[in-house]
Design a protein around this motif. Structure first.
Motif, PDB file in Angstrom:
ATOM      1  N   ASP A   1       0.837  -1.197   0.000  1.00 41.49           N
ATOM      2  CA  ASP A   1       0.000   0.000   0.000  1.00 41.49           C
ATOM      3  C   ASP A   1       0.877   1.254   0.000  1.00 41.49           C
ATOM      4  O   ASP A   1       0.898   2.035   0.957  1.00 41.49           O
ATOM      5  CB  ASP A   1      -0.926  -0.017   1.216  1.00 41.49           C
ATOM      6  CG  ASP A   1      -1.961   1.092   1.145  1.00 41.49           C
ATOM      7  OD1 ASP A   1      -2.214   1.579   0.015  1.00 41.49           O
ATOM      8  OD2 ASP A   1      -2.503   1.478   2.198  1.00 41.49           O
ATOM      9  N   LEU A   2       1.588   1.448  -1.091  1.00 43.82           N
ATOM     10  CA  LEU A   2       2.487   2.591  -1.195  1.00 43.82           C
ATOM     11  C   LEU A   2       1.777   3.771  -1.864  1.00 43.82           C
ATOM     12  O   LEU A   2       0.926   3.577  -2.733  1.00 43.82           O
ATOM     13  CB  LEU A   2       3.724   2.226  -2.009  1.00 43.82           C
ATOM     14  CG  LEU A   2       4.640   1.148  -1.431  1.00 43.82           C
ATOM     15  CD1 LEU A   2       5.764   0.839  -2.418  1.00 43.82           C
ATOM     16  CD2 LEU A   2       5.214   1.597  -0.092  1.00 43.82           C
ATOM     17  N   PRO A   3       2.115   4.982  -1.479  1.00 43.52           N
ATOM     18  CA  PRO A   3       1.543   6.148  -2.175  1.00 43.52           C
ATOM     19  C   PRO A   3       2.066   6.218  -3.612  1.00 43.52           C
ATOM     20  O   PRO A   3       3.175   5.776  -3.915  1.00 43.52           O
ATOM     21  CB  PRO A   3       2.029   7.332  -1.337  1.00 43.52           C
ATOM     22  CG  PRO A   3       3.249   6.837  -0.636  1.00 43.52           C
ATOM     23  CD  PRO A   3       3.033   5.373  -0.384  1.00 43.52           C
ATOM     24  N   THR A   4       1.252   6.773  -4.488  1.00 43.27           N
ATOM     25  CA  THR A   4       1.591   6.876  -5.908  1.00 43.27           C
ATOM     26  C   THR A   4       1.647   8.330  -6.342  1.00 43.27           C
ATOM     27  O   THR A   4       0.728   9.111  -6.050  1.00 43.27           O
ATOM     28  CB  THR A   4       0.561   6.134  -6.778  1.00 43.27           C
ATOM     29  OG1 THR A   4       0.557   4.744  -6.419  1.00 43.27           O
ATOM     30  CG2 THR A   4       0.895   6.269  -8.258  1.00 43.27           C
ATOM     31  N   ILE A   5       2.722   8.692  -7.015  1.00 42.70           N
ATOM     32  CA  ILE A   5       2.852  10.005  -7.639  1.00 42.70           C
ATOM     33  C   ILE A   5       2.676   9.818  -9.141  1.00 42.70           C
ATOM     34  O   ILE A   5       3.332   8.970  -9.757  1.00 42.70           O
ATOM     35  CB  ILE A   5       4.213  10.644  -7.328  1.00 42.70           C
ATOM     36  CG1 ILE A   5       4.316  10.972  -5.835  1.00 42.70           C
ATOM     37  CG2 ILE A   5       4.433  11.905  -8.164  1.00 42.70           C
ATOM     38  CD1 ILE A   5       5.681  11.492  -5.410  1.00 42.70           C
ATOM     39  N   VAL A   6       1.784  10.588  -9.725  1.00 43.10           N
ATOM     40  CA  VAL A   6       1.488  10.495 -11.156  1.00 43.10           C
ATOM     41  C   VAL A   6       2.048  11.729 -11.859  1.00 43.10           C
ATOM     42  O   VAL A   6       1.774  12.857 -11.444  1.00 43.10           O
ATOM     43  CB  VAL A   6      -0.029  10.374 -11.414  1.00 43.10           C
ATOM     44  CG1 VAL A   6      -0.293  10.124 -12.901  1.00 43.10           C
ATOM     45  CG2 VAL A   6      -0.642   9.282 -10.555  1.00 43.10           C
ATOM     46  N   VAL A   7       2.823  11.516 -12.913  1.00 46.39           N
ATOM     47  CA  VAL A   7       3.366  12.607 -13.735  1.00 46.39           C
ATOM     48  C   VAL A   7       2.735  12.503 -15.114  1.00 46.39           C
ATOM     49  O   VAL A   7       2.799  11.449 -15.764  1.00 46.39           O
ATOM     50  CB  VAL A   7       4.905  12.528 -13.832  1.00 46.39           C
ATOM     51  CG1 VAL A   7       5.447  13.714 -14.633  1.00 46.39           C
ATOM     52  CG2 VAL A   7       5.525  12.513 -12.431  1.00 46.39           C
TER      53      VAL A   7
END
Length: 543
Positions: free
Chosen positions: A205-211
């Motif tokens: 359950d890792l945070p996701t950064i979207v580019v």
């Protein structure tokens, strides 16, 4: 032989003068009459946009032309092809042609548009949205300047502005004819988007950064839309960020606890259709998606290849302590400590769902309640350079693009590795030496992107643009996938049309008044001959 022929003609003139003219003059006219018209010049023309968006038609609705050329200086433009140069173009002149029901408009563009005076360039960029805002019945074309086309324009200008009847009647005219059929809607057109990811380490359950960056371009004419700054610069930056963070995620010591998701969207200039469908696929039609879990924030890159300012456009100001708030602060830290010449600010604008077009790409994510913002050197989404054929390669300053890429990379790294809380100074640079931003790589990508038009109507799923972008993403990322969006057949969100690039022929002809004048001359001649014969017959009778 010639002496005998001359004696025959001499006897004809002496014995029967009127009869001789009746036979001889028409024969001469037939012999010296002009040959059938030949094409004076063949050149490529690029038609103005034609598309439907959310049921609303935009651009020109016609693609067939067969009419005589005139310049806008002519008194009567009805059913004429109006030719004008970009240097002399104005919206009033354009509207004059439309009001008088011209047959078509051809705008001649200079070979090197970047060399045009900035006031003319800026004026035309501001007029492009107005030209597209309403449906135009007549075809509107753009052509690149060459010597023959300029000669046609000069001759047409002379004949259009001449007040002397004889000159008007004898001047050369040009019949403008396009090859090809009437435009029609393109069925089953697929807009393609691409995604790739770098998986974080340390749990599920890792945070996701979207580019995100959209790769298509836009302008008044699709075949002339190169989108250097908007959004070639954003695509170039995204690929460079993917390269840098793929290296960091290769080593165990620098493998961070964040998932990184990179998305190149298609149809960005058409209300971000690729992003809209991608969100629907990930949030509504699947049970497992990085977007459904823990999204830290979505960073959209748009128009970052120039200027000395950076603006973070947001729909909702980030709350203190949230990941998006940390990114905002890290951007401020990196800019102030490492690049003091750059002016950084946050611009808050609420999403207006009543508008036909969304302002920025992050608003697509905001509608789905995902924290998102857009980084750009432009303070407003309304600025003309975002959607102009004037957005060409010289509009991207690679040094400034490299600097802005470094700012984003450093700020993202500080968020991912939590450097501020660990007490790292603001001037600490992570991407140095072997890991530094490669200006040559950025320049090469921008050069390649601006080497061909990337309007959404021209980039299909088999396009080299899509395949090359997919290759670059696959070189740095894992699980690279394509996503397609097709318009609904019953209620299409968008409709594209063909015949956007055609061949035009300019045939050299005499104006219509020349035929009228010739008819008058022939009638007068025949009348004179009739009177001469009558006079001669009366003379014979009196004898």
């Amino acid at each position: 032989m010639f002496e005998e022929a001359s004696e025959v003609f001499d006897n004809m003139f002496k014995s029967s003068f009127p009869l001789t003219f009746i036979v001889f003059i028409p024969a001469v006219l037939i012999l010296v009459s002009p040959l059938p018209a030949e094409a004076a010049h063949e050149f490529t023309v690029y038609r103005m946009q034609q598309y439907d968006l959310q049921g609303q038609p935009y651009g020109t609705r016609n693609a067939i032309l067969n009419t005589e050329a005139r310049t806008v200086e002519a008194e009567v433009l009805s059913r004429r092809c109006v030719i004008m140069r970009l240097a002399d173009f104005s919206y009033d002149k354009y509207q004059k042609a439309l009001r008088q029901s011209a047959g078509a408009v051809v705008i001649i563009l200079p070979k090197n548009m970047s060399a045009m005076p900035q006031d003319i360039v800026q004026q035309f960029m501001e007029l492009e949205p107005e030209m597209l805002a309403t449906e135009t019945i007549i075809p509107v074309y753009f052509a690149m300047e060459d010597d023959e086309l300029l000669s046609i324009y000069t001759q047409t200008l002379t004949s259009s502005s001449s007040q002397v009847l004889l000159h008007t009647a004898t001047a050369n005219g040009f019949q403008m004819v396009t090859s090809g059929a009437q435009s029609k809607a393109i069925s089953d057109w697929a807009i393609t988007s691409l995604e790739g990811r770098l998986a974080g380490v340390g749990g599920e359950d890792l945070p996701t950064i979207v580019v995100v960056a959209h790769y298509d371009s836009f302008g008044v004419a699709p075949w002339l839309s190169y989108g250097a700054d908007s959004n070639g610069s954003g695509v170039s930056m995204l690929l460079e960020l993917a390269r840098l963070f793929s290296k960091l995620y290769t080593y165990k010591r620098t493998h961070a606890g964040f998932n990184l998701l990179f998305f190149l969207s298609g149809g960005g200039k058409f209300n971000y259709q690729g992003t809209k469908r991608w969100l629907e696929d990930n949030l509504d039609h699947t049970d497992s998606s990085l977007l459904q879990d823990n999204v830290a924030f979505v960073l959209c890159l748009d128009t970052l290849g120039n200027g000395d300012s950076l603006h973070l456009h947001v729909s909702k100001p980030p709350k203190e302590g949230s990941p998006q708030y940390y990114l905002l602060k890290e951007l401020e830290t990196v800019v102030s400590s490492q690049y003091p010449e750059v002016k950084f600010s946050m611009i808050h604008k609420k999403i207006n769902l009543a508008d036909d077009m969304l302002a920025w790409e992050h608003e697509r994510f905001g509608i789905r309640r995902l924290p998102a913002f857009t980084l750009s050197h432009l303070p407003s989404h309304r600025l003309a350079q975002r959607s102009s054929i004037m957005d060409v390669r010289p509009h991207v300053d690679v040094k400034k693009l490299s600097r802005n890429t470094k700012v984003v990379a450093e700020a993202l790294a500080r968020v991912i590795y939590n450097l501020t809380e660990k007490g790292a100074p603001g001037d600490l640079q992570i991407f140095t030496e072997q890991m530094q931003v490669q200006e040559e790589h950025l320049s090469a990508v921008v050069d390649w992107l601006t080497a061909q038009p990337r309007a959404a109507q021209l980039v299909d799923k088999d396009s080299s643009v899509v395949s090359t972008l997919e290759y670059h993403l696959a070189h740095y990322l894992k699980d690279v996938k394509r996503h397609y969006v097709k318009a609904d057949k019953r209620d299409p969100e968008f409709v594209f049309y063909d015949q956007l690039k055609q061949t035009m022929n300019a045939y050299r002809v005499k104006p219509a008044i020349f035929d009228l004048l010739l008819a008058v001359c022939i009638a007068a001649y025949l009348g004179m001959m009739y009177l001469a014969i009558q006079v001669k017959e009366i003379g014979w009778l009196l004898r």
